[in-house]
Each structure stands twice: as structure tokens, then as C-alpha cells.
Write a protein that holds these residues in place. Structure first.
Motif, PDB file in Angstrom:
ATOM      1  N   LEU A 118      -8.224   5.015  -9.415  1.00 18.43           N
ATOM      2  CA  LEU A 118      -7.120   5.946  -9.657  1.00 18.43           C
ATOM      3  C   LEU A 118      -5.838   5.229 -10.065  1.00 18.43           C
ATOM      4  O   LEU A 118      -5.112   5.689 -10.939  1.00 18.43           O
ATOM      5  N   LEU A 119      -5.557   4.106  -9.418  1.00 20.20           N
ATOM      6  CA  LEU A 119      -4.307   3.391  -9.658  1.00 20.20           C
ATOM      7  C   LEU A 119      -4.264   2.718 -11.027  1.00 20.20           C
ATOM      8  O   LEU A 119      -3.188   2.370 -11.510  1.00 20.20           O
ATOM      9  N   HIS A 120      -5.417   2.519 -11.638  1.00 22.27           N
ATOM     10  CA  HIS A 120      -5.457   1.876 -12.944  1.00 22.27           C
ATOM     11  C   HIS A 120      -5.636   2.874 -14.087  1.00 22.27           C
ATOM     12  O   HIS A 120      -5.917   2.495 -15.210  1.00 22.27           O
ATOM     13  N   GLN A 121      -5.486   4.149 -13.799  1.00 26.62           N
ATOM     14  CA  GLN A 121      -5.546   5.177 -14.833  1.00 26.62           C
ATOM     15  C   GLN A 121      -4.145   5.696 -15.103  1.00 26.62           C
ATOM     16  O   GLN A 121      -3.274   5.625 -14.235  1.00 26.62           O
ATOM     17  N   GLU A 122      -3.984   6.234 -16.269  1.00 25.58           N
ATOM     18  CA  GLU A 122      -2.717   6.880 -16.585  1.00 25.58           C
ATOM     19  C   GLU A 122      -2.605   8.148 -15.745  1.00 25.58           C
ATOM     20  O   GLU A 122      -3.585   8.865 -15.546  1.00 25.58           O
ATOM     21  N   GLU A 123      -1.404   8.411 -15.257  1.00 26.15           N
ATOM     22  CA  GLU A 123      -1.191   9.542 -14.348  1.00 26.15           C
ATOM     23  C   GLU A 123      -1.604  10.882 -14.925  1.00 26.15           C
ATOM     24  O   GLU A 123      -2.133  11.729 -14.222  1.00 26.15           O
ATOM     25  N   ARG A 124      -1.356  11.071 -16.194  1.00 28.11           N
ATOM     26  CA  ARG A 124      -1.656  12.375 -16.792  1.00 28.11           C
ATOM     27  C   ARG A 124      -3.155  12.677 -16.779  1.00 28.11           C
ATOM     28  O   ARG A 124      -3.556  13.807 -16.975  1.00 28.11           O
TER      29      ARG A 124
ATOM     30  N   ILE B 188       0.846  -1.202   0.000  1.00 27.49           N
ATOM     31  CA  ILE B 188       0.000   0.000   0.000  1.00 27.49           C
ATOM     32  C   ILE B 188       0.882   1.252   0.000  1.00 27.49           C
ATOM     33  O   ILE B 188       0.627   2.206  -0.737  1.00 27.49           O
ATOM     34  N   LEU B 189       1.912   1.241   0.817  1.00 26.55           N
ATOM     35  CA  LEU B 189       2.809   2.390   0.923  1.00 26.55           C
ATOM     36  C   LEU B 189       3.524   2.660  -0.403  1.00 26.55           C
ATOM     37  O   LEU B 189       3.545   3.797  -0.887  1.00 26.55           O
ATOM     38  N   VAL B 190       4.085   1.623  -1.009  1.00 26.19           N
ATOM     39  CA  VAL B 190       4.823   1.796  -2.264  1.00 26.19           C
ATOM     40  C   VAL B 190       3.900   2.323  -3.360  1.00 26.19           C
ATOM     41  O   VAL B 190       4.230   3.294  -4.057  1.00 26.19           O
ATOM     42  N   VAL B 191       2.742   1.693  -3.524  1.00 23.39           N
ATOM     43  CA  VAL B 191       1.832   2.099  -4.598  1.00 23.39           C
ATOM     44  C   VAL B 191       1.324   3.526  -4.376  1.00 23.39           C
ATOM     45  O   VAL B 191       1.262   4.324  -5.319  1.00 23.39           O
ATOM     46  N   ASN B 192       0.989   3.860  -3.145  1.00 20.81           N
ATOM     47  CA  ASN B 192       0.443   5.192  -2.893  1.00 20.81           C
ATOM     48  C   ASN B 192       1.506   6.279  -2.906  1.00 20.81           C
ATOM     49  O   ASN B 192       1.230   7.403  -3.335  1.00 20.81           O
ATOM     50  N   LEU B 193       2.729   5.974  -2.466  1.00 19.73           N
ATOM     51  CA  LEU B 193       3.805   6.949  -2.613  1.00 19.73           C
ATOM     52  C   LEU B 193       4.107   7.174  -4.089  1.00 19.73           C
ATOM     53  O   LEU B 193       4.407   8.294  -4.511  1.00 19.73           O
ATOM     54  N   ARG B 194       3.992   6.120  -4.894  1.00 13.36           N
ATOM     55  CA  ARG B 194       4.164   6.280  -6.341  1.00 13.36           C
ATOM     56  C   ARG B 194       3.013   7.106  -6.917  1.00 13.36           C
ATOM     57  O   ARG B 194       3.230   7.981  -7.755  1.00 13.36           O
TER      58      ARG B 194
ATOM     59  N   LEU C 121     -12.702  -0.738   1.610  1.00 14.47           N
ATOM     60  CA  LEU C 121     -13.622  -0.108   0.656  1.00 14.47           C
ATOM     61  C   LEU C 121     -12.916   0.973  -0.165  1.00 14.47           C
ATOM     62  O   LEU C 121     -13.084   1.046  -1.381  1.00 14.47           O
ATOM     63  N   PHE C 122     -12.125   1.796   0.496  1.00 11.65           N
ATOM     64  CA  PHE C 122     -11.387   2.852  -0.205  1.00 11.65           C
ATOM     65  C   PHE C 122     -10.419   2.246  -1.223  1.00 11.65           C
ATOM     66  O   PHE C 122     -10.336   2.707  -2.361  1.00 11.65           O
ATOM     67  N   HIS C 123      -9.714   1.196  -0.793  1.00 11.68           N
ATOM     68  CA  HIS C 123      -8.725   0.580  -1.676  1.00 11.68           C
ATOM     69  C   HIS C 123      -9.371  -0.042  -2.914  1.00 11.68           C
ATOM     70  O   HIS C 123      -8.857   0.102  -4.022  1.00 11.68           O
ATOM     71  N   TYR C 124     -10.475  -0.746  -2.713  1.00 16.20           N
ATOM     72  CA  TYR C 124     -11.083  -1.471  -3.830  1.00 16.20           C
ATOM     73  C   TYR C 124     -12.127  -0.659  -4.592  1.00 16.20           C
ATOM     74  O   TYR C 124     -12.775  -1.190  -5.490  1.00 16.20           O
ATOM     75  N   THR C 125     -12.283   0.604  -4.263  1.00 16.75           N
ATOM     76  CA  THR C 125     -13.177   1.468  -5.048  1.00 16.75           C
ATOM     77  C   THR C 125     -12.373   2.649  -5.584  1.00 16.75           C
ATOM     78  O   THR C 125     -11.900   2.616  -6.706  1.00 16.75           O
TER      79      THR C 125
ATOM     80  N   GLY D 113       1.590  -0.223 -14.182  1.00 16.07           N
ATOM     81  CA  GLY D 113       2.419  -1.428 -14.141  1.00 16.07           C
ATOM     82  C   GLY D 113       2.807  -1.822 -12.725  1.00 16.07           C
ATOM     83  O   GLY D 113       2.734  -2.999 -12.355  1.00 16.07           O
ATOM     84  N   LEU D 114       3.211  -0.855 -11.940  1.00 11.10           N
ATOM     85  CA  LEU D 114       3.581  -1.120 -10.547  1.00 11.10           C
ATOM     86  C   LEU D 114       2.378  -1.641  -9.763  1.00 11.10           C
ATOM     87  O   LEU D 114       2.492  -2.594  -8.989  1.00 11.10           O
ATOM     88  N   THR D 115       1.232  -1.030  -9.984  1.00  6.95           N
ATOM     89  CA  THR D 115       0.008  -1.459  -9.293  1.00  6.95           C
ATOM     90  C   THR D 115      -0.317  -2.906  -9.639  1.00  6.95           C
ATOM     91  O   THR D 115      -0.591  -3.716  -8.744  1.00  6.95           O
ATOM     92  N   ARG D 116      -0.261  -3.237 -10.907  1.00  6.89           N
ATOM     93  CA  ARG D 116      -0.573  -4.618 -11.331  1.00  6.89           C
ATOM     94  C   ARG D 116       0.437  -5.613 -10.777  1.00  6.89           C
ATOM     95  O   ARG D 116       0.089  -6.736 -10.437  1.00  6.89           O
ATOM     96  N   GLU D 117       1.678  -5.189 -10.679  1.00 10.79           N
ATOM     97  CA  GLU D 117       2.727  -6.060 -10.153  1.00 10.79           C
ATOM     98  C   GLU D 117       2.513  -6.359  -8.667  1.00 10.79           C
ATOM     99  O   GLU D 117       2.767  -7.475  -8.201  1.00 10.79           O
ATOM    100  N   LEU D 118       2.047  -5.370  -7.921  1.00 11.16           N
ATOM    101  CA  LEU D 118       1.888  -5.543  -6.473  1.00 11.16           C
ATOM    102  C   LEU D 118       0.490  -6.028  -6.059  1.00 11.16           C
ATOM    103  O   LEU D 118       0.308  -6.436  -4.910  1.00 11.16           O
ATOM    104  N   GLU D 119      -0.466  -5.988  -6.962  1.00 14.46           N
ATOM    105  CA  GLU D 119      -1.841  -6.394  -6.618  1.00 14.46           C
ATOM    106  C   GLU D 119      -1.944  -7.792  -6.004  1.00 14.46           C
ATOM    107  O   GLU D 119      -2.639  -7.963  -4.998  1.00 14.46           O
ATOM    108  N   PRO D 120      -1.284  -8.804  -6.573  1.00 11.64           N
ATOM    109  CA  PRO D 120      -1.406 -10.137  -5.962  1.00 11.64           C
ATOM    110  C   PRO D 120      -0.883 -10.185  -4.528  1.00 11.64           C
ATOM    111  O   PRO D 120      -1.453 -10.861  -3.671  1.00 11.64           O
ATOM    112  N   TRP D 121       0.195  -9.446  -4.265  1.00 10.06           N
ATOM    113  CA  TRP D 121       0.756  -9.404  -2.915  1.00 10.06           C
ATOM    114  C   TRP D 121      -0.205  -8.714  -1.950  1.00 10.06           C
ATOM    115  O   TRP D 121      -0.381  -9.148  -0.808  1.00 10.06           O
ATOM    116  N   THR D 122      -0.810  -7.639  -2.424  1.00 10.87           N
ATOM    117  CA  THR D 122      -1.772  -6.906  -1.602  1.00 10.87           C
ATOM    118  C   THR D 122      -2.963  -7.796  -1.278  1.00 10.87           C
ATOM    119  O   THR D 122      -3.371  -7.909  -0.119  1.00 10.87           O
ATOM    120  N   LEU D 123      -3.510  -8.439  -2.294  1.00 11.16           N
ATOM    121  CA  LEU D 123      -4.691  -9.282  -2.092  1.00 11.16           C
ATOM    122  C   LEU D 123      -4.384 -10.475  -1.192  1.00 11.16           C
ATOM    123  O   LEU D 123      -5.138 -10.768  -0.258  1.00 11.16           O
TER     124      LEU D 123
END
Length: 159
Positions: free
Chosen positions: A122-128, A45-51, A113-117, A64-74
Motif C-alpha cells: 500500500l505504501l508504495h502505491q500512488e494514493e489515488r 511507523i506512526l508518521v508513515v501510517n498517519l500520512r 509480517l503486516f508491515h513487510y507485506t 516519497g515519504l515512505t522511501r525516505e523513512l524506510e532505512p530508519w524503520t529497517l
């Protein structure tokens, strides 16, 4: 609140509760796994949100980072929930009377709820596509919620 006390009492009197409480090593083992899983969850959570906030790994794509860490988070969340239920069952009456336990449950439900909504969207959208203020706000909220879960969980042992 008194209407749910019989459920807590029933849980406290189950054979699973008695087995955990009668063992010298089972509760500490479950708690150790619970805390290790929380550390792993909070790390992802910390790594993805700091990113998300643009603080670290600016050269990595957020999606990409979010998808890479999703299995670990879940996986860590599943372990936390399973071990948390076991810990709760072993101390149901104590939990019923614990203010920090109630706070932890509210924060846990809010964080999940916040994480999965909101965060997931936000994490699956392009930053721009996201405003910097929204990214920072969402990251701070996510980190604060999960830190609150950890601190409230730690406080249960003291109250």
C-alpha cells in the motif's frame, strides 16, 4: 509447550545469559537501546501510517515519504531484534512463564509480517489507486499492532 522448555532452559544457562545477568549495567544498557530503537521504529511507523490515512503531511507524496523513512524503520527494527534476543536470552526461563511475553511475540511477528507485506504494498502505491477506507484501515491496524508490541513488552516487567 512443555516440549520447548529445554530450549528455554538451555538459553538461560548459556554464558551469554550469565554475562548479562552478572553485570550491573549490561541489562539496563541493552534495554535502553531496545526502548530507544522501539521509539524510533514507532515514530517512523506512526508518521508513515498517519500520512497513509491522510491525517498529516497531505502535501507530501506517500511514496516519497515512505522511501525516505524506510532505512530508519529497517535499522531500528534490526536493533530491536538484536537487543530483544539479548534480553530474551538473559531471562529465558522467566519469558517462558510470561503471558505478556507470548503476546508480545505474537504481536511482533504479526506487525513485521503486516508491515513487510500488506503495508509495504500500500505504501508504495500512488494514493489515488487506494480507497480511503482501505488506507485508514491499514494505517489503524499497523499502528495498533506496533502499539500492542510496546504495551505487551512493558507488561513483561509486571507479570
Amino acid at each position: 509447550m512443555n516440549s520447548i522448555f529445554p530450549f528455554f532452559k538451555w538459553l538461560n544457562d548459556t554464558s551469554l545469559s550469565k554475562m548479562i545477568n552478572d553485570s550491573k549495567w549490561l541489562f539496563p544498557a541493552i534495554e535502553g537501546v531496545h526502548i530507544a530503537a522501539l521509539a524510533l521504529l514507532f515514530g517512523t511507523i506512526l508518521v508513515v501510517n498517519l500520512r497513509l490515512m491522510g491525517v498529516i503531511m497531505r502535501n507530501r507524496r506517500l511514496v516519497g515519504l515512505t522511501r525516505e523513512l524506510e532505512p530508519w524503520t529497517l535499522c531500528s527494527l534490526v536493533v530491536i531484534l538484536i537487543t530483544g534476543v539479548l534480553l530474551f536470552v538473559s531471562e529465558a526461563i522467566r519469558s517462558y512463564h510470561s503471558g505478556p511475553f507470548r503476546i508480545k511475540i505474537v504481536l511482533l511477528v504479526s506487525a513485521v509480517l503486516f508491515h513487510y507485506t500488506i503495508s509495504r504494498k500500500l505504501l508504495h502505491q500512488e494514493e489515488r489507486q487506494l480507497s480511503p477506507a482501505l488506507r485508514k484501515f491499514a494505517g489503524v491496524i499497523a499502528i495498533a499492532l506496533w502499539m500492542g508490541v510496546g504495551f505487551a513488552g512493558r507488561a513483561i516487567g509486571f507479570f
